[in-house]
Design an enzyme around this catalytic site. Structure first.
Site, PDB file in Angstrom:
ATOM      1  N   ASN A  88      11.217  -9.695   1.098  1.00  0.00           N
ATOM      2  CA  ASN A  88      11.718 -10.760   1.948  1.00  0.00           C
ATOM      3  C   ASN A  88      11.770 -12.027   1.113  1.00  0.00           C
ATOM      4  O   ASN A  88      10.791 -12.380   0.453  1.00  0.00           O
ATOM      5  CB  ASN A  88      10.791 -10.963   3.146  1.00  0.00           C
ATOM      6  N   HIS A 101       6.532 -10.728  -3.817  1.00  0.00           N
ATOM      7  CA  HIS A 101       5.845  -9.457  -3.586  1.00  0.00           C
ATOM      8  C   HIS A 101       6.829  -8.434  -3.034  1.00  0.00           C
ATOM      9  O   HIS A 101       7.836  -8.775  -2.409  1.00  0.00           O
ATOM     10  CB  HIS A 101       4.658  -9.630  -2.618  1.00  0.00           C
TER      11      HIS A 101
HETATM   12  P1  AMP Z   1       6.148 -11.384   3.833  1.00  0.00           P
HETATM   13  O1  AMP Z   1       6.299 -11.639   5.302  1.00  0.00           O
HETATM   14  O2  AMP Z   1       7.220 -10.539   3.225  1.00  0.00           O
HETATM   15  O3  AMP Z   1       5.923 -12.695   3.077  1.00  0.00           O
HETATM   16  O4  AMP Z   1       4.842 -10.513   3.668  1.00  0.00           O
HETATM   17  C1  AMP Z   1       3.548 -11.044   3.694  1.00  0.00           C
HETATM   18  C2  AMP Z   1       2.627  -9.905   4.019  1.00  0.00           C
HETATM   19  O5  AMP Z   1       1.319 -10.275   3.663  1.00  0.00           O
HETATM   20  C3  AMP Z   1       2.583  -9.505   5.492  1.00  0.00           C
HETATM   21  O6  AMP Z   1       3.011  -8.147   5.635  1.00  0.00           O
HETATM   22  C4  AMP Z   1       1.116  -9.702   5.886  1.00  0.00           C
HETATM   23  O7  AMP Z   1       0.653  -8.712   6.766  1.00  0.00           O
HETATM   24  C5  AMP Z   1       0.422  -9.631   4.541  1.00  0.00           C
HETATM   25  N1  AMP Z   1      -0.852 -10.326   4.447  1.00  0.00           N
HETATM   26  C6  AMP Z   1      -1.118 -11.603   4.830  1.00  0.00           C
HETATM   27  N2  AMP Z   1      -2.394 -11.917   4.539  1.00  0.00           N
HETATM   28  C7  AMP Z   1      -2.931 -10.827   3.945  1.00  0.00           C
HETATM   29  C8  AMP Z   1      -4.230 -10.528   3.416  1.00  0.00           C
HETATM   30  N3  AMP Z   1      -5.235 -11.406   3.416  1.00  0.00           N
HETATM   31  N4  AMP Z   1      -4.443  -9.280   2.892  1.00  0.00           N
HETATM   32  C9  AMP Z   1      -3.444  -8.375   2.878  1.00  0.00           C
HETATM   33  N5  AMP Z   1      -2.199  -8.599   3.346  1.00  0.00           N
HETATM   34  C10 AMP Z   1      -1.948  -9.810   3.885  1.00  0.00           C
END
Ligand code: AMP
Ligand code: ZN
Length: 115
Positions: A88, A101
């Site tokens: 994204n 990521h």
């Molecule tokens: P995006 O929306 O593509 O930026 O993805 C961010 C992702 O990070 C989401 O799927 C969240 O569930 C994940 N996320 C946020 N905080 C954490 C955390 N502390 N540990 C693992 N995943 C996380």
């Protein structure tokens, strides 16, 4: 290389705990806290690159290494019949953490597709 206010930089450094599944000199990978499938791993370059827009000739090795890691993790997770890799980018792309990521998602027959 590191942004002091960045959640994923803090996860890479160990300041914030995560469930690590893979690490090398370029890449850190851990389980998403809100999994969308049996396997949902976040594959994160160890350099603070905000999003796809910020990829350039200086840092693109981190992107290549991220995809090498994705192939290894997919094998280790037993995703032999396929998986999906999602990025994204930016507000309209739904990016919530501004550190590049790749979501590695699998372990189930995936149905929702927009492309
Ligand atoms: P995006 O929306 O593509 O930026 O993805 C961010 C992702 O990070 C989401 O799927 C969240 O569930 C994940 N996320 C946020 N905080 C954490 C955390 N502390 N540990 C693992 N995943 C996380
Ligand atoms: Zn960062």
């Amino acid at each position: 290389m590191r942004d002091e206010n960045c959640l994923f930089c803090k996860i890479i450094s160990g300041e914030i705990p995560s469930t690590k599944v893979y690490e090398d000199d370029y890449v850190f990978a851990f389980r998403d806290i809100n999994p969308q499938a049996p396997t949902h791993v976040l594959v994160v370059p160890k350099a603070h690159i905000a999003c796809v827009d910020a990829i350039d000739g200086e840092n693109s090795v981190y992107v290549a290494k991220s995809f090498e890691a994705i192939a290894k993790i997919a094998k280790a997770e037993g995703l032999d019949t396929g998986y999906r890799v999602i990025n994204n980018c930016g507000e309209d792309g739904g990016q919530t953490v501004m550190h590049l990521h790749f979501h590695l998602i699998g372990g189930v027959k995936l149905s929702e597709k927009i492309v």
